[in-house]
Scaffold this active site. Structure first.
Site, mmCIF file in Angstrom:
data_model
loop_
_atom_site.group_PDB
_atom_site.id
_atom_site.type_symbol
_atom_site.label_atom_id
_atom_site.label_comp_id
_atom_site.label_asym_id
_atom_site.label_seq_id
_atom_site.Cartn_x
_atom_site.Cartn_y
_atom_site.Cartn_z
ATOM 1 N N PRO A 156 0.831 -1.225 0.000
ATOM 2 C CG PRO A 156 -0.696 -1.517 1.750
ATOM 3 C CD PRO A 156 0.573 -2.068 1.187
ATOM 4 C CD GLU A 194 1.533 -5.506 10.996
ATOM 5 O OE1 GLU A 194 1.339 -4.311 10.693
ATOM 6 O OE2 GLU A 194 0.610 -6.319 11.167
ATOM 7 C CG ASP A 216 -9.127 -2.967 -22.182
ATOM 8 O OD1 ASP A 216 -10.173 -3.476 -22.605
ATOM 9 O OD2 ASP A 216 -8.168 -3.624 -21.750
ATOM 10 N NE ARG A 271 -7.425 -6.357 -20.207
ATOM 11 C CZ ARG A 271 -8.513 -6.874 -20.748
ATOM 12 N NH1 ARG A 271 -8.870 -8.090 -20.440
ATOM 13 N NH2 ARG A 271 -9.241 -6.180 -21.596
#
Ligand code: ADE
Length: 261
Positions: free
Chosen positions: A95, A122, A175, A160
């Site tokens: 993150p 963690e 897309d 893709r």
């Protein structure tokens, strides 16, 4: 050349999700990419196969040990080199990373291989990140229980882009986000569904009219739903046709809104 993914994970079986099903499953079978997993537990020496320990300084959770991960990265680099990959990058999904977007997917898909680290607990000992990782990537501002799903998201997006992976060669280029725009709406049979009919223009057979309608819908949707994307598209240069189609969409939208209210 086949795109080589080396994935470092405590849960190798999770990756069956992409190698066994759908578009990514078929692509792997057809050797359009290879996926090799490395389990840090296989690079431990103690009988308990320890891969984590308590954080220095205290606090909740565990931290992944640097050494088993480093051994995985080294083994993955050797495998990539054997496969002829000379431009690999080590990417850690976290993150704390740069948010994944189409631009970054295109950047990665120009390489011929990637080493992807899925974290658990963690996270990783910071020294491993400093020494081995070139890119830290996040798939969004929320926290998952591990990096496996983010790694799969990244592999799917890159796959893709590999020529031959999508049945219709135009699919990837149409897309959402490819041209800084959201995708237009799509319809299939029946022509009338629960009293809602397909827009007439799509039944007209007039290819240029259909192209213009689709472009207008893309512009309009992006204006309504993702003004940030539209702003960046306008900054990069919008064509006269796009500008006119968007203005027309805004007028029609305003007129419809007044009708409803
Ligand atoms: N690991 C846990 N959450 C994540 C996220 N949002 N992106 C990338 N890796 C993660």
């Amino acid at each position: 050349m086949t795109f080589e993914f080396d994935v470092i994970t405590l849960f190798p079986e999770m990756f069956d999700c992409i190698t066994k099903y759908g578009v990514t499953g078929r692509a792997e079978k057809n050797n359009l990419y290879n996926l090799h997993t490395w389990d840090p537990r296989d690079f431990t020496k103690d009988t308990r196969r320890t891969v984590d320990d308590r954080p220095f300084g205290g606090g909740p959770g565990m931290v992944m040990l640097a050494q088993p991960l480093e051994k995985c990265v080294t083994a993955a680099k050797i495998r990539q080199e054997k496969c002829g990959v000379s431009d690999t990058r080590v990417v850690y999904l976290t993150p704390q990373g740069r948010t994944l977007d189409h631009k970054l997917v295109k950047e990665f898909s120009r390489l011929s291989g990637l080493i992807l680290i899925s974290g658990r607990y963690e996270g990783l000992d910071e020294r491993l990140i400093k020494q081995q990782v070139q890119d830290e990537v996040s798939i969004g501002d929320y926290v998952l229980s591990g990096g496996e799903l983010p790694v799969m998201v990244l592999i799917d997006c890159i796959a893709r882009q590999i020529p031959g992976v999508l049945g219709d060669p135009e699919s990837a280029s149409q897309d959402s986000f490819v041209d800084e725009l959201l995708d237009c709406p799509h319809y299939t049979r029946p022509e009338s569904y629960l009293g809602n009919v397909v827009p007439n223009v799509l039944l007209s057979g007039d290819h240029d009219k259909i192209r213009r309608w689709r472009l207008q819908q893309s512009l309009g949707r992006t204006w309504l739903r993702r003004p940030d994307l539209l702003k960046s598209k306008i900054e990069q240069g919008i064509t006269i046709e796009e500008k006119e189609l968007l203005e027309e969409f805004k007028i029609a939208y305003g007129a419809n809104k007044n009708k409803v209210n």
